[in-house]
Design an enzyme around this catalytic site. Structure first.
Site, PDB file in Angstrom:
ATOM      1  N   LYS A   1       3.622 -15.311   2.924  1.00  0.00           N
ATOM      2  CA  LYS A   1       3.520 -16.118   1.704  1.00  0.00           C
ATOM      3  C   LYS A   1       4.944 -16.473   1.307  1.00  0.00           C
ATOM      4  CE  LYS A   1       0.973 -17.860  -1.655  1.00  0.00           C
ATOM      5  NZ  LYS A   1       0.014 -18.971  -1.443  1.00  0.00           N
TER       6      LYS A   1
ATOM      7  N   ASP B   1      -2.906 -18.059   2.713  1.00  0.00           N
ATOM      8  CA  ASP B   1      -4.102 -18.745   2.183  1.00  0.00           C
ATOM      9  C   ASP B   1      -4.632 -19.751   3.202  1.00  0.00           C
ATOM     10  OD1 ASP B   1      -1.605 -19.775   1.623  1.00  0.00           O
ATOM     11  OD2 ASP B   1      -2.146 -20.692  -0.273  1.00  0.00           O
TER      12      ASP B   1
ATOM     13  N   ASP C   1      -4.915  -6.505   6.225  1.00  0.00           N
ATOM     14  CA  ASP C   1      -6.136  -5.798   5.826  1.00  0.00           C
ATOM     15  C   ASP C   1      -7.247  -6.824   5.551  1.00  0.00           C
ATOM     16  OD1 ASP C   1      -7.848  -3.824   4.990  1.00  0.00           O
ATOM     17  OD2 ASP C   1      -6.876  -3.492   3.048  1.00  0.00           O
TER      18      ASP C   1
ATOM     19  N   TYR D   1       0.814  -1.215   0.000  1.00  0.00           N
ATOM     20  CA  TYR D   1       0.000   0.000   0.000  1.00  0.00           C
ATOM     21  C   TYR D   1       0.849   1.267   0.000  1.00  0.00           C
ATOM     22  CZ  TYR D   1      -3.924  -3.101   1.175  1.00  0.00           C
ATOM     23  OH  TYR D   1      -4.865  -4.094   1.170  1.00  0.00           O
TER      24      TYR D   1
ATOM     25  N   ASP E   1     -10.503  -8.178   8.289  1.00  0.00           N
ATOM     26  CA  ASP E   1     -11.921  -8.079   7.928  1.00  0.00           C
ATOM     27  C   ASP E   1     -12.596  -9.449   8.031  1.00  0.00           C
ATOM     28  OD1 ASP E   1     -11.920  -5.385   7.481  1.00  0.00           O
ATOM     29  OD2 ASP E   1     -12.868  -5.527   5.509  1.00  0.00           O
TER      30      ASP E   1
END
Ligand code: NAD
Length: 362
Positions: free
Chosen positions: A195, A227, A251, A146, A255
């Protein structure tokens, strides 16, 4: 104690929910003998309307002069709000990214707790959530994808977009340390999510997290691929204590974790730097779909305010009193519409604030 607090009411439901958090905070101050000085600050759409930009340098300076900032949420409906016809760097969210960077808020802490009283709102099967769960997600907030360089260019007649993902070892170490510090005071487990089977940034992340773990022999460290973590959050959320992860993974996972608790309106968050300063805000957005109707759930903002008392002012007793008052009101059966279920008493935003303030006691 004098509490010097910046207040960003923000957009959408922001002003409604922040008003309730201030109501409860004023009650805490009265009961425990503190005084609050509030400085109103503009960010996001509210700042665009007045200054033409989502964050001014004066607001940054005023925020820096406070001990902590309590915030609602910013932004509007992207399809209808004129703010989203501005270029990206002038939209509400640009102000949020800028203030996080300016205040060096690199650590975002989001608790995801399933309250016994709200088990019914949890979308997972009862056998999965039996006994509740209580985790925090520690998300790196000022690095990664980001904040990397981005551009879109036409190459050989084809539009191509680039976003770069970068982390240096110092950025990883400081957030890892924060996560282990918090795990030490909780159930002493850190799940570091990356990852590493694909990304170089993740392989560096793993190495630095392992080095940091050596200073915390009481805390168990495990690594999990992002994942798999997305699956484990719905398969067995009880396994998690502190989840430590980078910006974009955090992020998305935070959520997801918030949804398994039942309502985004219940979830607090804190963004911290290396000092006691923090920016405290609900995990949800500005909910333009319900703004101005007096039905938004103020509990996430009230619990964020409790985190402010705990982390920025070391007022643990007061923070406990706020959390207990929320639990008491839920136990009494009061619910805003987003967490309403059969046989419970439906309340509006302001009434919920009154009820929680009424339960604050020494
Ligand atoms: P949102 O979180 O605002 O809303 C998602 C859903 O949750 C909506 O149905 C909303 O009514 C509900 N909801 C959210 N908070 C609630 C509360 N306290 N009580 C009851 N219901 C609640 O997400 P969105 O619709 O994707 O985004 C709306 C705006 O908020 C956008 O402009 C977005 O950019 C912004 N946003 C801001 C922040 C922030 O300020 N940190 C975070 C996320 C989104």
């Amino acid at each position: 104690m004098n509490l010097n607090i910046g207040v960003i009411k923000g957009d959408g439901i922001g002003p409604e929910i922040v008003t309730e958090a201030m109501k409860v905070l004023d009650r805490v101050a009265e009961v425990y003998g503190h005084s609050c000085k509030y400085t109103q600050l503009l960010l996001g759409g509210a700042s665009i309307d007045v200054h033409g930009v989502p964050l001014t340098d004066e607001t940054v300076a005023a925020a820096k002069a406070c001990d902590a900032v309590l915030m609602g949420s910013i932004g509007g409906d992207a399809a209808t709000s004129p703010w989203y016809r501005l270029e990206p760097s002038r939209r509400p969210e640009a102000g949020l990214l800028k203030i996080r960077k300016e205040l060096n808020l690199f650590a975002n802490l989001r608790p995801a707790v399933l309250y016994d009283e709200l088990k019914g709102a949890c979308p997972l099967k009862e056998e999965i959530t039996e006994g509740g769960f209580d985790m925090v997600i520690m998300r790196e907030l000022t690095g990664g994808l980001y904040f990397g360089e981005r551009r879109t260019a036409e190459e050989n007649g084809v539009l191509t977009a680039y976003d770069s993902l970068t982390y240096n070892e110092n950025e990883i170490r400081r957030i890892a340390k924060r996560a282990f510090d918090i795990a030490e005071k909780r159930r002493k487990k850190v799940t570091s999510v990356d990852k590493a089977n694909v990304l170089d940034t993740s392989r560096l992340w793993r190495k630095v997290v392992e080095e940091t773990a050596a200073d915390y022999p009481d805390v168990t460290l495990e690594h999990m691929l992002v994942d798999n973590c997305a699956m484990q959050l719905v398969k067995d959320p009880k396994q998690f204590d502190v989840i430590l992860t980078e910006n974009m993974f955090g992020d998305i996972l935070s959520d997801e974790a918030s949804m398994v608790t039942g309502s985004i309106g219940m979830l607090a968050s804190a963004s911290l730097n290396e000092t006691k300063f923090g920016l405290y805000e609900p995990s949800g957005g500005s909910a333009p779909d319900i703004a101005g109707r007096g039905i938004a759930n103020p509990i996430a903002t009230i619990l964020s305010m409790a985190m402010m008392l705990r982390f920025s002012f070391d007022l643990d007793r007061e923070a406990d009193a706020v959390e207990q008052a929320v639990a008491d009101v839920l136990k009494e059966g009061y619910r805003t519409i987003d967490i309403m279920s059969e046989g419970k008493k439906q309340t509006g935003t302001s009434e919920m604030g009154d009820l929680i303030a009424g339960y604050i006691r020494r």
